[in-house]
Design an enzyme around this catalytic site. Structure first.
Site, PDB file in Angstrom:
ATOM      1  N   ASP A  94      -7.657   3.748  -7.502  1.00  6.04           N
ATOM      2  CA  ASP A  94      -6.994   2.981  -8.569  1.00  6.04           C
ATOM      3  C   ASP A  94      -6.437   3.913  -9.639  1.00  6.04           C
ATOM      4  O   ASP A  94      -7.066   4.912  -9.983  1.00  6.04           O
ATOM      5  CB  ASP A  94      -7.993   2.030  -9.255  1.00  6.04           C
ATOM      6  CG  ASP A  94      -8.044   0.665  -8.606  1.00  6.04           C
ATOM      7  OD1 ASP A  94      -7.185   0.389  -7.742  1.00  6.04           O
ATOM      8  OD2 ASP A  94      -8.943  -0.123  -8.955  1.00  6.04           O
ATOM      9  N   ARG A 137      -2.305  -3.194 -15.952  1.00  5.37           N
ATOM     10  CA  ARG A 137      -1.205  -3.414 -15.003  1.00  5.37           C
ATOM     11  C   ARG A 137      -0.162  -4.325 -15.650  1.00  5.37           C
ATOM     12  O   ARG A 137      -0.434  -4.987 -16.646  1.00  5.37           O
ATOM     13  CB  ARG A 137      -1.700  -4.128 -13.734  1.00  5.37           C
ATOM     14  CG  ARG A 137      -2.731  -3.368 -12.925  1.00  5.37           C
ATOM     15  CD  ARG A 137      -2.119  -2.193 -12.175  1.00  5.37           C
ATOM     16  NE  ARG A 137      -3.100  -1.544 -11.321  1.00  5.37           N
ATOM     17  CZ  ARG A 137      -3.949  -0.589 -11.730  1.00  5.37           C
ATOM     18  NH1 ARG A 137      -3.937  -0.193 -12.994  1.00  5.37           N
ATOM     19  NH2 ARG A 137      -4.798  -0.047 -10.890  1.00  5.37           N
ATOM     20  N   LEU A 172       4.212 -13.683  11.768  1.00  3.39           N
ATOM     21  CA  LEU A 172       3.041 -14.513  11.413  1.00  3.39           C
ATOM     22  C   LEU A 172       1.732 -13.733  11.467  1.00  3.39           C
ATOM     23  O   LEU A 172       0.663 -14.313  11.633  1.00  3.39           O
ATOM     24  CB  LEU A 172       2.970 -15.771  12.302  1.00  3.39           C
ATOM     25  CG  LEU A 172       4.187 -16.701  12.224  1.00  3.39           C
ATOM     26  CD1 LEU A 172       4.022 -17.880  13.197  1.00  3.39           C
ATOM     27  CD2 LEU A 172       4.380 -17.244  10.806  1.00  3.39           C
ATOM     28  N   SER A 173       1.808 -12.404  11.325  1.00  2.54           N
ATOM     29  CA  SER A 173       0.578 -11.608  11.365  1.00  2.54           C
ATOM     30  C   SER A 173      -0.276 -11.851  10.127  1.00  2.54           C
ATOM     31  O   SER A 173      -1.486 -11.663  10.147  1.00  2.54           O
ATOM     32  CB  SER A 173       0.886 -10.119  11.502  1.00  2.54           C
ATOM     33  OG  SER A 173       1.512  -9.635  10.337  1.00  2.54           O
ATOM     34  N   ASN A 174       0.360 -12.261   9.024  1.00  4.99           N
ATOM     35  CA  ASN A 174      -0.407 -12.488   7.798  1.00  4.99           C
ATOM     36  C   ASN A 174       0.106 -13.734   7.065  1.00  4.99           C
ATOM     37  O   ASN A 174       0.072 -13.802   5.848  1.00  4.99           O
ATOM     38  CB  ASN A 174      -0.303 -11.240   6.907  1.00  4.99           C
ATOM     39  CG  ASN A 174      -1.323 -11.235   5.788  1.00  4.99           C
ATOM     40  OD1 ASN A 174      -2.346 -11.920   5.853  1.00  4.99           O
ATOM     41  ND2 ASN A 174      -1.037 -10.490   4.728  1.00  4.99           N
ATOM     42  N   TYR A 189      -0.196   3.258   2.834  1.00  5.96           N
ATOM     43  CA  TYR A 189       0.654   2.130   2.449  1.00  5.96           C
ATOM     44  C   TYR A 189       1.703   2.579   1.427  1.00  5.96           C
ATOM     45  O   TYR A 189       2.897   2.347   1.579  1.00  5.96           O
ATOM     46  CB  TYR A 189      -0.192   0.985   1.854  1.00  5.96           C
ATOM     47  CG  TYR A 189       0.622   0.035   1.006  1.00  5.96           C
ATOM     48  CD1 TYR A 189       1.431  -0.921   1.593  1.00  5.96           C
ATOM     49  CD2 TYR A 189       0.615   0.142  -0.397  1.00  5.96           C
ATOM     50  CE1 TYR A 189       2.215  -1.753   0.816  1.00  5.96           C
ATOM     51  CE2 TYR A 189       1.394  -0.686  -1.176  1.00  5.96           C
ATOM     52  CZ  TYR A 189       2.193  -1.633  -0.567  1.00  5.96           C
ATOM     53  OH  TYR A 189       2.984  -2.441  -1.336  1.00  5.96           O
ATOM     54  N   LYS A 206       6.126   3.074   1.505  1.00  2.00           N
ATOM     55  CA  LYS A 206       7.146   2.590   0.555  1.00  2.00           C
ATOM     56  C   LYS A 206       8.039   3.755   0.133  1.00  2.00           C
ATOM     57  O   LYS A 206       9.272   3.615   0.064  1.00  2.00           O
ATOM     58  CB  LYS A 206       6.490   1.939  -0.668  1.00  2.00           C
ATOM     59  CG  LYS A 206       5.763   0.635  -0.354  1.00  2.00           C
ATOM     60  CD  LYS A 206       6.710  -0.434   0.181  1.00  2.00           C
ATOM     61  CE  LYS A 206       6.005  -1.698   0.611  1.00  2.00           C
ATOM     62  NZ  LYS A 206       6.862  -2.641   1.347  1.00  2.00           N
ATOM     63  N   SER A 229     -16.135  -8.701  -9.509  1.00  2.00           N
ATOM     64  CA  SER A 229     -16.502  -7.344  -9.931  1.00  2.00           C
ATOM     65  C   SER A 229     -15.303  -6.748 -10.641  1.00  2.00           C
ATOM     66  O   SER A 229     -14.205  -6.705 -10.085  1.00  2.00           O
ATOM     67  CB  SER A 229     -16.835  -6.477  -8.719  1.00  2.00           C
ATOM     68  OG  SER A 229     -17.990  -6.955  -8.095  1.00  2.00           O
ATOM     69  N   ILE A 245       5.486 -13.337  -1.220  1.00  2.00           N
ATOM     70  CA  ILE A 245       6.703 -13.193  -2.033  1.00  2.00           C
ATOM     71  C   ILE A 245       7.907 -13.728  -1.256  1.00  2.00           C
ATOM     72  O   ILE A 245       8.808 -14.356  -1.822  1.00  2.00           O
ATOM     73  CB  ILE A 245       6.919 -11.726  -2.465  1.00  2.00           C
ATOM     74  CG1 ILE A 245       5.657 -11.182  -3.138  1.00  2.00           C
ATOM     75  CG2 ILE A 245       8.114 -11.606  -3.408  1.00  2.00           C
ATOM     76  CD1 ILE A 245       5.655  -9.686  -3.374  1.00  2.00           C
ATOM     77  N   SER A 302       7.607  -0.745  -4.329  1.00  2.00           N
ATOM     78  CA  SER A 302       6.427  -0.969  -5.163  1.00  2.00           C
ATOM     79  C   SER A 302       6.348   0.089  -6.243  1.00  2.00           C
ATOM     80  O   SER A 302       6.752   1.241  -6.039  1.00  2.00           O
ATOM     81  CB  SER A 302       5.188  -0.892  -4.264  1.00  2.00           C
ATOM     82  OG  SER A 302       4.022  -0.790  -5.040  1.00  2.00           O
ATOM     83  N   ASN A 304      -8.323  -8.516  -1.823  1.00  2.00           N
ATOM     84  CA  ASN A 304      -8.337  -7.194  -2.463  1.00  2.00           C
ATOM     85  C   ASN A 304      -7.817  -7.293  -3.883  1.00  2.00           C
ATOM     86  O   ASN A 304      -8.194  -6.527  -4.748  1.00  2.00           O
ATOM     87  CB  ASN A 304      -7.392  -6.229  -1.730  1.00  2.00           C
ATOM     88  CG  ASN A 304      -7.864  -5.934  -0.330  1.00  2.00           C
ATOM     89  OD1 ASN A 304      -9.023  -5.590  -0.134  1.00  2.00           O
ATOM     90  ND2 ASN A 304      -6.977  -6.083   0.644  1.00  2.00           N
TER      91      ASN A 304
HETATM   92  N1  UFG Z   1      -9.561  -5.372  -9.814  1.00  2.00           N
HETATM   93  C1  UFG Z   1     -10.863  -5.688 -10.200  1.00  2.00           C
HETATM   94  N2  UFG Z   1     -11.589  -6.479  -9.364  1.00  2.00           N
HETATM   95  C2  UFG Z   1     -11.105  -6.966  -8.194  1.00  2.00           C
HETATM   96  C3  UFG Z   1      -9.787  -6.645  -7.822  1.00  2.00           C
HETATM   97  C4  UFG Z   1      -9.044  -5.848  -8.659  1.00  2.00           C
HETATM   98  O1  UFG Z   1     -11.338  -5.245 -11.255  1.00  2.00           O
HETATM   99  O2  UFG Z   1     -11.850  -7.654  -7.484  1.00  2.00           O
HETATM  100  C5  UFG Z   1      -8.740  -4.547 -10.727  1.00  2.00           C
HETATM  101  C6  UFG Z   1      -8.263  -3.269 -10.075  1.00  2.00           C
HETATM  102  O3  UFG Z   1      -9.225  -2.254 -10.180  1.00  2.00           O
HETATM  103  C7  UFG Z   1      -6.996  -3.000 -10.856  1.00  2.00           C
HETATM  104  C8  UFG Z   1      -6.468  -4.394 -11.199  1.00  2.00           C
HETATM  105  O4  UFG Z   1      -7.588  -5.270 -11.038  1.00  2.00           O
HETATM  106  O5  UFG Z   1      -7.295  -2.334 -12.041  1.00  2.00           O
HETATM  107  C9  UFG Z   1      -5.368  -4.874 -10.271  1.00  2.00           C
HETATM  108  O6  UFG Z   1      -5.798  -4.708  -8.940  1.00  2.00           O
HETATM  109  P1  UFG Z   1      -4.998  -5.328  -7.696  1.00  2.00           P
HETATM  110  O7  UFG Z   1      -5.777  -4.967  -6.461  1.00  2.00           O
HETATM  111  O8  UFG Z   1      -4.710  -6.760  -7.932  1.00  2.00           O
HETATM  112  O9  UFG Z   1      -3.612  -4.566  -7.749  1.00  2.00           O
HETATM  113  P2  UFG Z   1      -3.306  -3.005  -7.673  1.00  2.00           P
HETATM  114  O10 UFG Z   1      -2.674  -2.652  -8.966  1.00  2.00           O
HETATM  115  O11 UFG Z   1      -4.460  -2.210  -7.246  1.00  2.00           O
HETATM  116  O12 UFG Z   1      -2.330  -2.979  -6.435  1.00  2.00           O
HETATM  117  C10 UFG Z   1      -1.038  -3.483  -6.577  1.00  2.00           C
HETATM  118  C11 UFG Z   1      -0.516  -3.975  -5.216  1.00  2.00           C
HETATM  119  C12 UFG Z   1      -0.332  -2.843  -4.265  1.00  2.00           C
HETATM  120  C13 UFG Z   1       0.412  -1.711  -4.897  1.00  2.00           C
HETATM  121  C14 UFG Z   1      -0.201  -1.314  -6.210  1.00  2.00           C
HETATM  122  C15 UFG Z   1       0.607  -0.298  -6.936  1.00  2.00           C
HETATM  123  O13 UFG Z   1      -1.393  -4.908  -4.656  1.00  2.00           O
HETATM  124  O14 UFG Z   1       0.416  -3.330  -3.179  1.00  2.00           O
HETATM  125  O15 UFG Z   1      -0.265  -2.446  -7.059  1.00  2.00           O
HETATM  126  O16 UFG Z   1      -0.046   0.179  -8.067  1.00  2.00           O
HETATM  127  F1  UFG Z   1       0.403  -0.622  -4.095  1.00  2.00           F
END
Ligand code: UFG
Length: 341
Positions: A301, A234, A35-37, A152, A156, A219, A14, A127, A201
């Site tokens: 989740d 989301r 530059l850690s990520n 995490y 925040k 998945s 971002i 967040s 992730n």
């Molecule tokens: N999902 C899948 N498969 C995957 C990855 C994600 O089905 O391989 C699903 C998750 O279960 C979720 C949706 O896709 O329902 C979104 O997942 P993300 O990991 O992309 O995002 P999140 O909503 O879990 O996380 C994001 C930010 C975090 C923050 C969070 C707050 O990445 O930093 O929103 O709700 F904390």
């Protein structure tokens, strides 16, 4: 003379998009990143997009001496946008001390340097995780925060509280926390984008890597949620739209248009989309094959969340403009570019 903005974490996902939008709006940018990520080459890509090379310092702001040195070197800073933080929810459960140390100490160091150098404007990356699973949707800024689900998320919430208390004690300092929903996509030029390390992730990088053939299949975590198609919902916001919210927030602070010296806003689109809807939209707009299977829910989740953005729209004069279709196409264009497809 243009105003100088310090962007911590400015080579990150971002951060880099925000540097581009700041430069396009005439701000001079100093990036500080350890530059850690992220990679230093992002600075060159920013220059390729805007024609302007931002200044860059490799700095770890969680270390007081390094933060002090940075603020002693740059004397024209008018405002700070603080992105630099660890952000992987799962990793934070495994390594809570690293998350608390990095995310909290960097904020404390920056605020103390701001006070010392009389820098009065700060925009912070928060967040929607601070809302947990809300009782009522969509969430407004008045929706109560809930106990964090992960270290995490807790960093925040703690950082928001630190800013609130700091602003109360230092009435000349103004902070805005932007509560991001789910940022996705890449710059339209495909010169910058998200660069996940290892197995992603987040949903969209996993989708684009699967479409590129790097992952066997996506998945989908759970189809038994209380939502129309059973998959989780989301609010996915385009990263450039999100970046523009930072520029208008900086403008609000510099022009003293803020209502309180600590404010916070929801930055989303206002539309909730299910995982299945997002997957189907990706397949439709790209025409690419995307193997997927339904698996168990992912621990931690939430079921569904989307933003009420009316307060941010009105107060910041900002709104999300990009469609999910064009945003997913931008993510795909970026994935193809980095994989030379
Ligand atoms: N999902 C899948 N498969 C995957 C990855 C994600 O089905 O391989 C699903 C998750 O279960 C979720 C949706 O896709 O329902 C979104 O997942 P993300 O990991 O992309 O995002 P999140 O909503 O879990 O996380 C994001 C930010 C975090 C923050 C969070 C707050 O990445 O930093 O929103 O709700 F904390």
């Amino acid at each position: 003379m243009s105003k100088q903005i310090l962007v911590t974490g400015g080579t990150g996902y971002i951060g880099s998009h925000t540097v581009v939008e700041l430069q396009k709006s005439g701000f001079e940018v100093v990036i500080a990143d350890n530059l850690s990520n992220s990679k230093a080459e992002v600075v060159d890509s920013i220059k390729e997009i805007t024609g302007i090379e931002p200044q860059f310092e490799k700095t770890d702001l969680s270390i007081k001496d390094q933060s002090d040195a940075l603020f002693n070197k740059y004397k024209k800073i008018e405002a700070v946008i603080h992105f630099a933080a660890y952000k992987a929810v799962g990793e934070s459960v495994e390594r809570p001390l690293e998350y608390y140390n990095n995310n909290i100490n960097s904020l404390i160091n920056i605020l103390s340097n701001m006070r010392e150098h009389n820098i009065t404007n700060m925009v912070f990356s928060s967040s929607c995780t601070v809302y947990g699973q809300p009782d009522k949707l969509p969430v407004t800024e008045k929706t109560p925060r809930k106990e964090a689900e992960s270290p995490y998320g807790n960093t925040k919430a703690i950082c928001e509280d630190i800013m609130r208390d700091f602003c109360k004690a230092n009435t000349n300092i103004k902070c805005i926390a932007l509560r991001y929903f789910n940022p996705i996509g890449a710059h339209e030029s495909a010169l910058i984008g998200e660069l996940p390390v290892g197995v992603p992730n987040n949903l969209v990088p996993f989708i684009t890597q699967t479409a590129a053939g790097i992952r066997k299949e996506l998945s989908i975590f759970g189809d038994d949620y209380n939502t129309p198609d059973g998959t989780a919902i989301r609010d996915y916001i385009n990263v450039t739209d999100l970046s523009r919210a930072h520029v208008v927030s900086i403008d609000r602070l510099i022009k003293n248009r803020n209502k309180n010296n600590y404010e916070y806003f929801n930055v989303g689109t206002g539309n909730g989309l299910s995982v299945m809807e997002l997957v189907k939209t990706f397949i439709k707009v790209t025409g690419v094959k995307l193997p997927y299977k339904i698996v168990e829910r992912r621990e931690g989740d939430i079921e569904k969340i989307w933003a009420d953005t009316s307060y941010a729209n009105k107060e910041l004069g900002w709104e999300a403009t990009k469609t999910t279709e064009e945003t997913l196409l931008s993510a795909w264009k970026w994935e193809k570019k980095i994989r030379s497809l």
